[in-house]
Write a protein that holds these residues in place. Structure first.
Motif, short mmCIF file in Angstrom:
data_model
loop_
_atom_site.label_atom_id
_atom_site.label_comp_id
_atom_site.label_asym_id
_atom_site.label_seq_id
_atom_site.Cartn_x
_atom_site.Cartn_y
_atom_site.Cartn_z
N VAL A 161 0.85 -1.06 -0.01
CA VAL A 161 0.05 -0.06 -0.03
C VAL A 161 0.84 1.26 -0.06
CG1 VAL A 161 -1.71 1.42 1.35
CG2 VAL A 161 -2.03 -1.13 1.09
N LEU A 162 1.75 1.44 0.82
CA LEU A 162 2.78 2.62 0.99
C LEU A 162 3.52 2.59 -0.09
CD1 LEU A 162 4.01 2.33 4.62
CD2 LEU A 162 2.32 3.62 3.88
N GLY A 163 4.20 1.65 -0.74
CA GLY A 163 5.22 1.65 -1.73
C GLY A 163 4.71 1.98 -3.19
N SER B 70 8.20 -10.78 -2.05
CA SER B 70 7.52 -9.74 -2.82
C SER B 70 6.15 -9.89 -3.31
CB SER B 70 8.30 -9.23 -4.15
OG SER B 70 8.45 -10.18 -5.05
N GLN B 71 5.37 -8.82 -3.56
CA GLN B 71 3.80 -8.99 -3.96
C GLN B 71 3.80 -8.31 -5.29
OE1 GLN B 71 2.40 -6.97 -0.22
NE2 GLN B 71 0.75 -8.13 -0.70
N THR B 72 2.89 -8.88 -6.11
CA THR B 72 2.77 -8.08 -7.28
C THR B 72 1.09 -7.84 -7.71
OG1 THR B 72 4.51 -9.19 -8.28
CG2 THR B 72 3.00 -8.27 -9.89
N MET B 73 0.84 -6.86 -8.03
CA MET B 73 -0.66 -6.37 -8.48
C MET B 73 -0.98 -6.83 -9.75
SD MET B 73 -0.56 -2.56 -6.56
CE MET B 73 -2.27 -2.20 -6.79
N GLU B 74 -2.43 -7.01 -10.10
CA GLU B 74 -2.57 -7.54 -11.36
C GLU B 74 -2.13 -6.70 -12.57
OE1 GLU B 74 -7.46 -7.88 -10.81
OE2 GLU B 74 -6.65 -6.30 -9.66
N ASP B 75 -1.67 -5.53 -12.25
CA ASP B 75 -1.39 -4.45 -13.52
C ASP B 75 0.24 -4.56 -13.41
OD1 ASP B 75 -0.43 -2.86 -11.11
OD2 ASP B 75 -1.82 -1.38 -11.79
N GLY B 76 0.99 -5.25 -12.78
CA GLY B 76 2.25 -5.75 -12.65
C GLY B 76 3.10 -4.67 -11.82
N ARG B 77 2.64 -3.92 -11.11
CA ARG B 77 3.36 -3.02 -10.03
C ARG B 77 3.68 -4.25 -9.06
NH1 ARG B 77 -0.88 1.54 -8.28
NH2 ARG B 77 -2.61 0.08 -9.27
N THR B 78 5.12 -3.91 -8.50
CA THR B 78 5.59 -4.90 -7.63
C THR B 78 6.26 -4.26 -6.63
OG1 THR B 78 7.72 -5.80 -8.18
CG2 THR B 78 5.95 -6.70 -9.43
N GLN B 79 6.08 -4.87 -5.32
CA GLN B 79 6.81 -4.27 -3.93
C GLN B 79 7.21 -5.37 -3.34
OE1 GLN B 79 6.85 -1.16 -2.67
NE2 GLN B 79 8.41 -2.27 -1.59
N MET C 257 16.12 -2.82 -6.78
CA MET C 257 16.28 -1.61 -5.68
C MET C 257 14.87 -0.95 -5.89
SD MET C 257 20.01 -0.41 -5.75
CE MET C 257 20.96 -0.92 -7.37
N ALA C 258 14.47 -0.63 -7.16
CA ALA C 258 13.17 0.14 -7.17
C ALA C 258 12.03 -0.46 -6.51
CB ALA C 258 13.08 0.19 -8.71
N ASP C 259 11.95 -1.93 -6.73
CA ASP C 259 10.98 -2.75 -6.16
C ASP C 259 10.96 -2.72 -4.68
OD1 ASP C 259 9.81 -3.13 -8.57
OD2 ASP C 259 10.57 -5.32 -8.93
N TYR C 260 12.00 -2.55 -4.09
CA TYR C 260 12.11 -2.56 -2.72
C TYR C 260 12.04 -1.21 -2.24
CZ TYR C 260 14.52 -4.24 1.82
OH TYR C 260 14.59 -4.45 3.15
N LEU C 261 12.27 -0.10 -2.75
CA LEU C 261 12.12 1.25 -2.52
C LEU C 261 10.96 1.73 -2.85
CD1 LEU C 261 15.83 2.41 -3.24
CD2 LEU C 261 14.91 2.11 -0.98
N GLY C 262 9.87 1.21 -3.60
CA GLY C 262 8.68 1.78 -3.87
C GLY C 262 9.34 3.04 -5.02
N LEU C 263 10.08 2.60 -5.84
CA LEU C 263 10.38 3.87 -6.99
C LEU C 263 10.46 3.13 -8.17
CD1 LEU C 263 13.56 5.30 -5.00
CD2 LEU C 263 11.48 6.35 -5.41
N THR C 264 10.69 4.06 -9.32
CA THR C 264 10.95 3.16 -10.76
C THR C 264 12.53 3.14 -10.95
OG1 THR C 264 11.00 5.59 -11.76
CG2 THR C 264 8.82 4.53 -11.72
N LEU C 265 12.79 2.31 -11.82
CA LEU C 265 14.08 1.97 -11.99
C LEU C 265 14.97 3.29 -12.63
CD1 LEU C 265 15.36 1.32 -15.36
CD2 LEU C 265 13.76 -0.46 -14.77
N GLU C 266 14.21 3.98 -13.11
CA GLU C 266 14.84 5.42 -13.53
C GLU C 266 15.07 6.27 -12.35
OE1 GLU C 266 12.02 4.03 -14.94
OE2 GLU C 266 11.87 4.37 -17.06
N THR C 267 14.18 6.38 -11.56
CA THR C 267 14.55 7.36 -10.48
C THR C 267 15.81 6.87 -9.50
OG1 THR C 267 12.12 8.13 -10.31
CG2 THR C 267 13.43 8.34 -8.40
N VAL C 268 15.64 5.27 -9.45
CA VAL C 268 16.78 4.80 -8.61
C VAL C 268 18.38 5.26 -9.32
CG1 VAL C 268 17.96 2.73 -8.27
CG2 VAL C 268 15.64 2.85 -7.79
#
Lengths: 245, 245
Positions: free
Chosen positions: A147-149, B68-77, B191-202
DNA sequence: CGGGTCATTGACCATGATCAAGAGCTGTGG
DNA sequence: CCACAGCTCTTGATCATGGTCAATGACCCG
């Protein structure tokens, strides 16, 4: 603030079937009775500050508390909501890692820490129940990390509403259903701290859900959910998963 | 992928002092030997999918896995990094709540679930150690919630680097210090998936830290930290707290 | 050399934060 | 009974952070 007298025994305890003591035999409860005492707090009062020395562990009996962290510059993140039966503190550690604050009026059942740690080793039922509760908490914390990320502001609000709706239904021994009504136990600011948002964004997204017909508001705190499916669809979660949870 | 033969006994196990079995007496280890087996995975391979039936629990022996967890649309955390000695699975639950993926080449020590659950009740040392590990995991998960919910992209990257630096120093039995060098075990995407960011931002924030002289890069994965204090200052954490941790 | 993977960088845009004003509600005291 | 203070909450205007889309670079291995 005080509970009725008859609630102050384990026998009549409202959380006896869920708390850390729920597996205990009568003689074990007697041992717990000897080392326990109650404390009550008014809404907004601090229970523990991070870093404080803890001379007790405790169960939430009635009311809600928050577990949170604050950065030097004031940014704060709530890392858990403590509901009735939830456990506060940890055996084997001396100082509190997070702030605990009473969100509503709150009563907790405290156990003196040293004797409780002793009981943990002699009474496997207590240790086993605490392990089970801790594993559940860990799963919830990890679910909240998604949720947070990764969720948008709207999805975050919908997720919070869905959680409160489900919890509220469970408390009333009902299943969550269309048309259900519940009370928000949190201010907009607390919701923001829980969701990693600002209070303005919380307010705007609640208004947006209202304008979209997903929820209706009765005052600032009372929420009506005309269609539970519609609300769940806004959380971004897989539908099956939401229903299963 | 295979370990040397002599590593396949509890006696020579590299994680015997930290894992769930670390408190066991020799006869208890013998019981564990009877129900254990090793599995190895190459970097990138899945170990478990969320929802899978689990017939074992396990300890990470060498390598790193992600939870990790993945949402239907592919967002993963990513909701956890599993390092050597960390525990996978949970007694008393049948299906996995999250995906487990090998981040590097990985070897795990599996225990058949039913017999392990039996040992949990007869061997309090195992249950006690698992409780302690689970409470630590819960604290870490909650600390990470502050990172996900409230930190800026730059602070998130600095926090991750600081964690990896500390862990790496601990592994080498050194203390973290100015001039230290370590290898990033994660791709930019992980790293992006761990931090809740995109890889470009990382990528951009790592470049920004490099340009700001906070870190130096040797290739894409090797990091030099000229001043540890400078790095810690970028995490946004209270200084005392960072040093203490 | 070519294909593949992983990473970097740029241009632009959208989401949510910030700053600010004011509405609605409650309790208190004149 | 009303005025006002002190809350929480809402809404608007503007801005900045980080996301998206796209091109290019670095490196590895066949």
């Amino acid at each position: 603030m005080d509970m009725p007298l008859d609630a102050k025994t384990c026998w009549n305890c409202p959380i006896k079937h869920q708390a850390v003591c729920s597996r205990c035999e009568p003689d074990e409860l007697t041992q717990l009775e000897d080392i326990k005492y109650y404390r009550s707090y008014e809404a907004g009062q601090p229970v523990i500050w991070a870093g404080d020395h803890m001379e007790f562990v405790a169960s939430v009996v009635t009311g809600i508390a928050s577990l949170s962290q604050t950065m030097e510059d004031g940014r704060t993140q709530m890392v858990g909501l403590l509901l009735p039966a939830d456990f506060i503190g940890r055996p084997g550690r001396d100082s509190a890692p997070f702030d605990v604050v009473a969100v509503s009026d709150l009563t907790i059942c405290c156990f003196r820490k040293r004797p409780f740690e002793g009981l943990m080793t002699t009474t496997p039922r207590i240790a086993a129940r605490l392990l089970e509760m801790t594993l559940d908490e860990l799963d919830s914390a990890r679910e909240w990390m998604l949720v947070l990320g990764r969720k948008t502001a709207r999805e975050k609000i919908a997720s919070l509403l869905a959680i409160i709706a489900r919890r509220d239904a469970a408390l009333k021994q009902l299943s969550a259903r269309d048309g259900m009504v519940f009370e928000l136990p949190l201010t907009r600011e607390s919701m923001a701290d829980y969701l990693g948002l600002t209070l303005e964004t919380v307010s705007r997204q609640i208004s947006a859900l209202r304008k979209g017909g997903i929820i209706e508001l009765d005052g600032k705190r009372r929420v009506v959910v005309p269609s539970l499916d519609a609300l769940l669809a806004e959380t971004g979660d897989d539908f099956d998963e939401s229903v299963r949870a």
